[in-house]
Design a protein around this motif. Sequence first.
Motif, PDB file in Angstrom:
ATOM      1  N   ALA A 298      12.564 -12.103 -11.651  1.00 26.72           N
ATOM      2  CA  ALA A 298      11.526 -11.100 -11.436  1.00 26.72           C
ATOM      3  C   ALA A 298      10.136 -11.693 -11.679  1.00 26.72           C
ATOM      4  CB  ALA A 298      11.762  -9.895 -12.346  1.00 26.72           C
TER       5      ALA A 298
ATOM      6  N   ILE B  47       9.317  -6.799  -2.609  1.00 20.86           N
ATOM      7  CA  ILE B  47      10.679  -6.331  -2.857  1.00 20.86           C
ATOM      8  C   ILE B  47      10.853  -4.960  -2.216  1.00 20.86           C
ATOM      9  CG2 ILE B  47      10.830  -7.667  -4.989  1.00 20.86           C
ATOM     10  CD1 ILE B  47      10.712  -4.989  -6.520  1.00 20.86           C
TER      11      ILE B  47
ATOM     12  N   ALA C 195      14.710  -1.659  -6.520  1.00 22.06           N
ATOM     13  CA  ALA C 195      15.327  -2.199  -7.736  1.00 22.06           C
ATOM     14  C   ALA C 195      16.097  -1.073  -8.403  1.00 22.06           C
ATOM     15  CB  ALA C 195      14.270  -2.767  -8.667  1.00 22.06           C
TER      16      ALA C 195
ATOM     17  N   ILE D 112      17.743  -6.285  -7.924  1.00 16.24           N
ATOM     18  CA  ILE D 112      16.465  -6.284  -7.211  1.00 16.24           C
ATOM     19  C   ILE D 112      16.773  -6.607  -5.759  1.00 16.24           C
ATOM     20  CG2 ILE D 112      14.193  -7.368  -7.012  1.00 16.24           C
ATOM     21  CD1 ILE D 112      14.485  -8.180  -9.985  1.00 16.24           C
TER      22      ILE D 112
ATOM     23  N   GLU E  97      20.225  -9.413  -2.587  1.00 16.72           N
ATOM     24  CA  GLU E  97      20.201  -8.711  -3.866  1.00 16.72           C
ATOM     25  C   GLU E  97      20.234  -9.760  -4.962  1.00 16.72           C
ATOM     26  OE1 GLU E  97      23.211  -5.990  -6.602  1.00 16.72           O
ATOM     27  OE2 GLU E  97      23.265  -5.730  -4.433  1.00 16.72           O
TER      28      GLU E  97
ATOM     29  N   PHE F 195      12.048  -2.201 -15.394  1.00 17.11           N
ATOM     30  CA  PHE F 195      11.440  -3.530 -15.373  1.00 17.11           C
ATOM     31  C   PHE F 195      10.868  -3.900 -16.741  1.00 17.11           C
ATOM     32  CE2 PHE F 195      11.416  -3.465 -10.676  1.00 17.11           C
ATOM     33  CZ  PHE F 195      11.777  -4.780 -10.421  1.00 17.11           C
TER      34      PHE F 195
END
Length: 303
Positions: free
Chosen positions: A101, A111, A114, A123, A134, A164
């Motif tokens: 990430a 992206i 997620a 993600i 993925e 996140f």
Amino acid sequence: MTQPTSTPSPVATAAPVLPATLRLGAVHLVVTQLDRSVAWYQTALGLRVHRHDSDVAELGDGTVTTLVLHEDPVAHAPGHHAGLYHVALLHPEREELARAALRLAAGRVHIQGASDHGTHEAIYLADPDGNGLELAADRPREQWPTPEQEFSEFQRGGPLPLDFDALLATVAGEAPSAQVRPGLRTGHLHLHVGSVERGLGFYRDLLGFEVWGSLPSAAFVSAGGYHHHLAFNVWRGPDVPALPPHVVGLREWTIELAEAGEIAEVRGRLEAAGVPLADRPGGFAVRDPWDMTVVVTLAGADA
């Protein structure tokens, strides 16, 4: 007096089951510009280049190849047919997904979403040709929800969003790293097909995957109780046709088994059903009902 006759009951036969030691090997993808794709996978995902020829490249963690890219300059974007939905690159621990990430953020890589599936965190993004990817990390198996819990949550509105902040807290203070660390593997493959039932007829009843969970429009199958090594859906619509040639996306994918006898068992089931096979080093290749190729091979065999 004539004794009544009875019809013998059919002998129950056990459903075929793939061994729990099954692993997925390299997934082969079609791209239109090999050099562009290799550069993207290096910078955006931190993959290491194991081999780079004029029209094919092998990528992975420096030891194990997870992706093989094949250049087809005339390949066109997927349409209304079977094919790749996404391939999951499985990181060996949550911290490695956090580092992925950080790498994506540093490179300003777009992206698509997620999620926290309970079984794993993920993600989602696409490569320059639109191939679905993925990036995932499994939670400890003892923390997994049951299939019923996971899919009831899905039907109520989809998986939970990925946290996140909690993910990145596992590598707080680290600078983005340029390359993945050892341990990256192919986690699972997700396909578009024309029928969930036909997919089960091939992947469950012939190859021997077990159903871990399902929706009316998709099935998730695996070996050894894993949440899924393979999924297939009808989200492009029921009865879509087979994968045509010269399309960006899936070229073939690989199932690795530990013993030659295990490969022979799978081969025997397919041959008994009249399914055409092609020899490959250490095993064989077979096409599913939508002309997507899966290679069943001995772990460690040269492709």
